[in-house]
Design an enzyme around this catalytic site. Sequence first.
Site, PDB file in Angstrom:
ATOM      1  N   GLU A 140      43.030 -53.947  -0.483  1.00 43.39           N
ATOM      2  CA  GLU A 140      41.722 -53.447  -0.056  1.00 43.39           C
ATOM      3  C   GLU A 140      40.744 -53.845  -1.145  1.00 43.39           C
ATOM      4  O   GLU A 140      40.615 -53.178  -2.167  1.00 43.39           O
ATOM      5  CB  GLU A 140      41.807 -51.938   0.123  1.00 43.39           C
ATOM      6  CG  GLU A 140      40.763 -51.404   1.055  1.00 43.39           C
ATOM      7  CD  GLU A 140      39.773 -50.531   0.349  1.00 43.39           C
ATOM      8  OE1 GLU A 140      38.636 -51.017   0.150  1.00 43.39           O
ATOM      9  OE2 GLU A 140      40.131 -49.411  -0.017  1.00 43.39           O
ATOM     10  N   CYS A 149      33.514 -49.606  -1.640  1.00 45.49           N
ATOM     11  CA  CYS A 149      33.718 -50.942  -1.063  1.00 45.49           C
ATOM     12  C   CYS A 149      33.029 -51.018   0.287  1.00 45.49           C
ATOM     13  O   CYS A 149      32.770 -52.105   0.786  1.00 45.49           O
ATOM     14  CB  CYS A 149      35.175 -51.339  -0.998  1.00 45.49           C
ATOM     15  SG  CYS A 149      36.234 -50.035  -0.577  1.00 45.49           S
TER      16      CYS A 149
HETATM   17  C1  UN1 Z   1      36.516 -47.352  -0.935  1.00 50.90           C
HETATM   18  O1  UN1 Z   1      35.345 -47.510  -1.230  1.00 50.90           O
HETATM   19  O2  UN1 Z   1      37.433 -47.922  -1.575  1.00 50.90           O
HETATM   20  O3  UN1 Z   1      34.658 -45.215   4.235  1.00 50.90           O
HETATM   21  C2  UN1 Z   1      36.971 -46.431   0.129  1.00 50.90           C
HETATM   22  C3  UN1 Z   1      34.350 -44.758   3.128  1.00 50.90           C
HETATM   23  C4  UN1 Z   1      35.340 -43.855   2.449  1.00 50.90           C
HETATM   24  C5  UN1 Z   1      36.375 -44.658   1.748  1.00 50.90           C
HETATM   25  C6  UN1 Z   1      35.865 -45.768   0.881  1.00 50.90           C
HETATM   26  N1  UN1 Z   1      35.949 -43.008   3.433  1.00 50.90           N
HETATM   27  O4  UN1 Z   1      33.276 -44.999   2.592  1.00 50.90           O
END
Ligand code: UN1
Length: 506
Positions: free
Chosen positions: A260, A294
């Site tokens: 990820e 992310c």
């Molecule tokens: C991340 O930024 O690694 O969808 C995960 C989202 C959160 C998870 C982000 N539930 O922004």
Amino acid sequence: MVDFLRELGIEAENFGASAGGFFETHGPILESRSPTDGHVIAKVKQATAEDYEHVMKVGMASFEKWRTTPAPRRGEVVRQIGHALRAKKEALGKLVSLEMGKIYVEGQGEVQEMIDMADFAVGQSRQLYGLIMQSERKFHRMSETWHPLGMVGVISAFNFPVAVWSWNTFLAAICGDPVIWKPSSFTPLCAVAVQKLVDQVLADNGFPAVMSLVIGPGSSVGQRMLDDRRIPMISATGSNQMGERVAVAAAKRYARTILELGGNNALIVMNDANQDMALRSVLFGAIGTAGQRCTSTRRLLLEKSIEKGFVERLVNAYKQIKIGDPLDPKNLMGPLVDKSAVSDMMTAIKAIKEQGGEILYGGKELTGPAYPGGCWVEPTIVRARPDMPIVKQETFAPVLYVIAFSGIEEAIRIQNDVPQGLSSCIYTESMSHAERFLSMVGSDCGIANVNVGTSGAEIGGAFGGEKETGGGREAGSDSWKQYMRRQTQTINWSGELPLAQGITFG
Ligand code: UN1
């Protein structure tokens, strides 16, 4: 030491590894500093190679008993972990805010995400369904069964220091796998606090070391994990540079990965959109977690006819954003995670200017007595062209590129024209625009939303993305299957020996 740290069992100096309980580690001291003002919250004595080996030995030993424990019973252990998290939600969420800088409500939300994931995994523990296939041979039965895979390595990032661990660990656990966790060196205390809760529940249930922890540098402890043939699966969250290292090391030994990695998420606003809703989504998506998700909204694609008005409203809204101590409820943005994140953002700002981008708001570091510690920046809006090289990169900071387009086809083309493929969304009231965006000629991302922002996904769906985001999927849907090995089984009760494909042999 503040109350919530005491409540979580954090000491001034902590050991950095647990396998059935924390034990004395022998590595260098890691100071965990709050990005809020740079003060040392507490220290962690990291793990050495020998400490890592101890964790692996004890963890591997737990696999024998865990994999033969009925899955619903494994789910019961995860249910209790969910309860332990509920009881400490407030304190744990505050520690997340203190250690990595996201604001209070987001820290609480992160712990809620773990609780939701525990609930999901409990239900899943009774649904590790296989299939029965129709055999082409008479009185044969073919089926597919799922078995525990083995030790799962989880490498988590600073921005979601606990939730992403839970996505992987709770599923791996109900699937019968032990887990070894290497958290980010920015957030060791979050990991220590969670591990303490987990250790207690595991001990109460007679399953010590099913979930273990090792805190140490990526270059030594992390690399050991990647190269360790006892770990058939590594799930890693972080930069593309890190992801590449994981992928290459895992491929060399035929291990599975869930990656990820970077996102470069666009929010498209069509001229028929509900602009109030779109505006609120941009604010949460671009400024939430100070642009360090992310899933953060990095590109705002505006239909030409609404660009001017929307940008005006956006700049006005940015002016209202209060920046400061993430634990003070009036603030909507905290600091970046450390000083190097600030200098990375400033390097990006320089590149933006060189490449012809126009800063519409922000763009500077925040200094002075109100902003101690060196981790503060202004959230930034940039008018950009989609072909600027910097726009195609992920800058892990609150920088939002505004790009104008004409028509849905151009919007989708620009949205897809980046190396990353995590999250995407469109704001529109038109059914055909929405359907096009979600179709095979629409968004190429792992996540595509209509009138829902790029960040803040629920755990019920599979989370992850395509292209340089790495292709992994975590959390909901059928992500659990990755933590198990699939076995195709054929049983012959015919008393004869027919061969498949109608072959007669001999
Ligand atoms: C991340 O930024 O690694 O969808 C995960 C989202 C959160 C998870 C982000 N539930 O922004």
